[in-house]
Write an enzyme that holds these catalytic residues in place. Structure first.
Site, PDB file in Angstrom:
ATOM      1  N   MET A  76      16.999  44.476 -18.500  1.00 49.85           N
ATOM      2  CA  MET A  76      17.402  44.599 -17.094  1.00 49.85           C
ATOM      3  C   MET A  76      17.224  43.249 -16.410  1.00 49.85           C
ATOM      4  O   MET A  76      16.144  42.651 -16.470  1.00 49.85           O
ATOM      5  CB  MET A  76      16.567  45.678 -16.390  1.00 49.85           C
ATOM      6  CG  MET A  76      16.822  47.078 -16.926  1.00 49.85           C
ATOM      7  SD  MET A  76      15.682  48.315 -16.252  1.00 49.85           S
ATOM      8  CE  MET A  76      14.205  47.977 -17.244  1.00 49.85           C
ATOM      9  N   LEU A  77      18.290  42.799 -15.777  1.00 48.49           N
ATOM     10  CA  LEU A  77      18.277  41.497 -15.117  1.00 48.49           C
ATOM     11  C   LEU A  77      17.242  41.485 -14.001  1.00 48.49           C
ATOM     12  O   LEU A  77      17.166  42.432 -13.203  1.00 48.49           O
ATOM     13  CB  LEU A  77      19.664  41.185 -14.551  1.00 48.49           C
ATOM     14  CG  LEU A  77      19.871  39.791 -13.961  1.00 48.49           C
ATOM     15  CD1 LEU A  77      19.710  38.730 -15.048  1.00 48.49           C
ATOM     16  CD2 LEU A  77      21.247  39.689 -13.304  1.00 48.49           C
ATOM     17  N   CYS A 168      27.726  44.619 -19.796  1.00 54.12           N
ATOM     18  CA  CYS A 168      27.287  44.295 -18.443  1.00 54.12           C
ATOM     19  C   CYS A 168      28.483  44.233 -17.491  1.00 54.12           C
ATOM     20  O   CYS A 168      29.434  43.480 -17.734  1.00 54.12           O
ATOM     21  CB  CYS A 168      26.540  42.963 -18.438  1.00 54.12           C
ATOM     22  SG  CYS A 168      25.981  42.460 -16.786  1.00 54.12           S
ATOM     23  N   HIS A 257      25.911  52.905 -24.486  1.00 57.84           N
ATOM     24  CA  HIS A 257      25.735  53.530 -23.174  1.00 57.84           C
ATOM     25  C   HIS A 257      26.840  54.572 -23.031  1.00 57.84           C
ATOM     26  O   HIS A 257      28.030  54.239 -23.072  1.00 57.84           O
ATOM     27  CB  HIS A 257      25.844  52.477 -22.070  1.00 57.84           C
ATOM     28  CG  HIS A 257      25.440  52.987 -20.725  1.00 57.84           C
ATOM     29  ND1 HIS A 257      24.751  52.221 -19.810  1.00 57.84           N
ATOM     30  CD2 HIS A 257      25.617  54.187 -20.122  1.00 57.84           C
ATOM     31  CE1 HIS A 257      24.524  52.920 -18.711  1.00 57.84           C
ATOM     32  NE2 HIS A 257      25.068  54.126 -18.882  1.00 57.84           N
ATOM     33  N   ASN A 297      22.102  55.504 -24.962  1.00 60.78           N
ATOM     34  CA  ASN A 297      21.604  55.027 -23.676  1.00 60.78           C
ATOM     35  C   ASN A 297      22.383  55.702 -22.567  1.00 60.78           C
ATOM     36  O   ASN A 297      23.562  55.960 -22.701  1.00 60.78           O
ATOM     37  CB  ASN A 297      21.756  53.493 -23.618  1.00 60.78           C
ATOM     38  CG  ASN A 297      21.337  52.902 -22.283  1.00 60.78           C
ATOM     39  OD1 ASN A 297      21.969  51.990 -21.769  1.00 60.78           O
ATOM     40  ND2 ASN A 297      20.273  53.405 -21.688  1.00 60.78           N
ATOM     41  N   GLY A 298      21.695  55.993 -21.458  1.00 63.23           N
ATOM     42  CA  GLY A 298      22.389  56.534 -20.294  1.00 63.23           C
ATOM     43  C   GLY A 298      21.966  57.941 -19.929  1.00 63.23           C
ATOM     44  O   GLY A 298      22.048  58.848 -20.760  1.00 63.23           O
ATOM     45  N   ARG A 363      16.100  52.559 -16.324  1.00 58.82           N
ATOM     46  CA  ARG A 363      15.710  52.775 -14.935  1.00 58.82           C
ATOM     47  C   ARG A 363      14.372  53.497 -14.831  1.00 58.82           C
ATOM     48  O   ARG A 363      13.599  53.261 -13.900  1.00 58.82           O
ATOM     49  CB  ARG A 363      16.789  53.586 -14.204  1.00 58.82           C
ATOM     50  CG  ARG A 363      18.111  52.862 -14.123  1.00 58.82           C
ATOM     51  CD  ARG A 363      18.011  51.563 -13.325  1.00 58.82           C
ATOM     52  NE  ARG A 363      18.529  50.443 -14.092  1.00 58.82           N
ATOM     53  CZ  ARG A 363      18.531  49.186 -13.687  1.00 58.82           C
ATOM     54  NH1 ARG A 363      18.043  48.864 -12.514  1.00 58.82           N
ATOM     55  NH2 ARG A 363      18.999  48.228 -14.458  1.00 58.82           N
TER      56      ARG A 363
END
Length: 435
Positions: A76-77, A168, A257, A297-298, A363
């Site tokens: 995560m940026l 991204c 994702h 993912n997701g 998240r």
């Protein structure tokens, strides 16, 4: 041909788990691991291919146990910094940590003295729990030569894997620079990037030029993190062809994702929630490419979701897992999937695909990192977790912060500690006079 394989897949697993997971297989007995049959009516209601007929295929017979799957904490940026990674490593020894995306162009053109700034992790993130591993370095870019250069550096620094970011949606990435999710629209470039990374990783492994902690002959694994579609290219045919070309280029590991991505019209935050989830396509990829490994993912909002998706509803270990987070009232719920209904769930398969090696959460780690306080025991089946209390956690973290960021004489100056929130513009000069 591909469509027929996908249709066959949807008949492989039972659409719903047993009514009570607490009545599942006893690990001390030799039990037939075939999933219990469901009625034809239930299959017809839940199968996305309910209007087609497909020959039945038996489910895989391998029954996973706790610890056989992986849980990754997503890159995560501005989040997956060395401080964040150290904090998460205090919470979990077993989870796989990821760096922020490192731009390959930056590595290619920066000074050699700055390599540590972008890639060093071992000495900064080693915890009193032991090593900083397992850890993955994700790179971004669209120039194969720069990707090859980055791969050599990542191999030298001793990462466990290198990953290519192909999902991204940030304008800074997909716009003028044209990488990230833009690679899904330029598959030829994505293929060239993978080829360069795989070939370089193999060459580094054969040469043994670097003391990377893995020993001579170690080949750095290469993976691609991507999505199930991009803009209007969201069909199963596109997805199978896209992944198939990356497989031919030499990639065998994919983090998927389970949403499509919109390169225009949605912000990165909206791209994580607005496009509907579709776990079925991830399961279809597992079936279509049995020699590859996948991570999903997701939409995973808790460790309960993560374990059910990674292992399937038939996970063993419930009977000895007496203090598990999972309560009997939670067993009715599967993982979230808007394919079934706008805010509904997709029932977990009785057995997860054998080549679905785990899941990735992002998240949850950012919003509530202490949700991972029980992950080593609950997800991996360890006897205990690294930190017993929050006090234990914060004391260990504070000790590390004091060592990495020793107190300076100017730290009592609000202009330094509070920074530009006070409107102070001369902070760089103040910091330079007090190293």
């Amino acid at each position: 041909k591909h469509l027929s394989r996908v249709e066959i897949y949807f008949t492989m697993y039972d659409a719903a788990a047993p009514t009570s997971t607490l009545e599942l297989i006893d690990t001390d007995t030799d039990t037939d691991t075939d999933a219990p049959s469901q009625s034809d009516q239930m299959r017809a209601e839940l199968s996305p291919t309910r209007h087609r007929s497909s020959p039945p295929v038996p489910p895989p017979r391998h029954l996973p146990r706790l610890g056989e799957k992986e849980l990754h904490i997503a890159p995560m940026l501005d989040v997956s910094t060395r401080e964040f990674r150290y904090f998460m490593r205090l919470l979990t020894k077993r989870s796989v940590l990821w760096t922020e995306m490192v731009v390959a162009e930056t590595l290619r053109h920066c000074n050699e003295a700055d390599y540590d700034l972008h890639l060093a992790f071992e000495h900064d993130t080693r915890t009193d729990n032991g090593t900083a591993h397992p850890i993955v370095c994700q790179i971004g870019g669209n120039v194969p030569d720069e990707a090859a250069f980055a791969t050599r550096l990542v191999h030298r620094y001793g990462y466990d894997r290198i990953d290519l970011n192909a999902e991204c949606p940030s304008d800074r990435v997909t716009g003028r620079r044209e990488f990230g999710a833009a690679l899904m629209k330029d598959v030829d470039t994505a293929v060239d990037m993978v080829k360069a990374m795989v070939q370089t990783a193999e060459d580094c492994g054969k040469g043994g030029n670097y003391d990377n902690g893995h020993g001579e002959g170690h080949t750095l694994p290469v993976s691609v993190k991507t999505r199930i579609g991009v803009d209007d290219n969201d069909t199963i045919e596109f997805l199978l062809d896209y992944i198939g070309r990356l497989v031919k280029a030499g990639c065998r590991s994919f983090i998927i994702h389970a949403r499509k991505v919109y390169t225009k019209g949605l912000s990165p935050a909206q791209n994580r929630s607005v496009p509907p989830l579709n776990y079925h396509k991830v399961y279809a990829l597992c079936e279509a490419f049995p020699h590859c490994t996948f991570w999903l993912n997701g939409g995973l909002r808790s460790l309960v979701d993560a374990r059910r998706v990674a292992y399937g509803a038939a996970i063993t270990g419930f009977r000895e897992d007496r203090n598990a987070i999972l309560k009997e009232k939670d067993i009715e719920d599967g993982a979230p999937c808007e394919l079934c209904q706008p805010h509904g769930i997709v029932p977990s398969p009785h057995l997860s695909p054998s080549n679905l090696h785990g899941v990735m959460l992002g998240r949850l780690a950012m919003d509530n990192p202490c949700a991972f306080a029980d992950v080593d025991r609950y997800f991996f089946g360890q006897e205990r977790n690294p930190c017993r209390t929050r006090r234990d956690l914060i004391e260990r973290y504070a000790t590390w912060v004091e060592r990495v960021y020793p107190r300076r004489c100017c730290d009592d100056d609000p202009a330094v500690t509070l920074g530009r929130s006070l409107g102070v513009e001369h902070i760089p000069r103040v910091r330079n006079c007090c190293p």
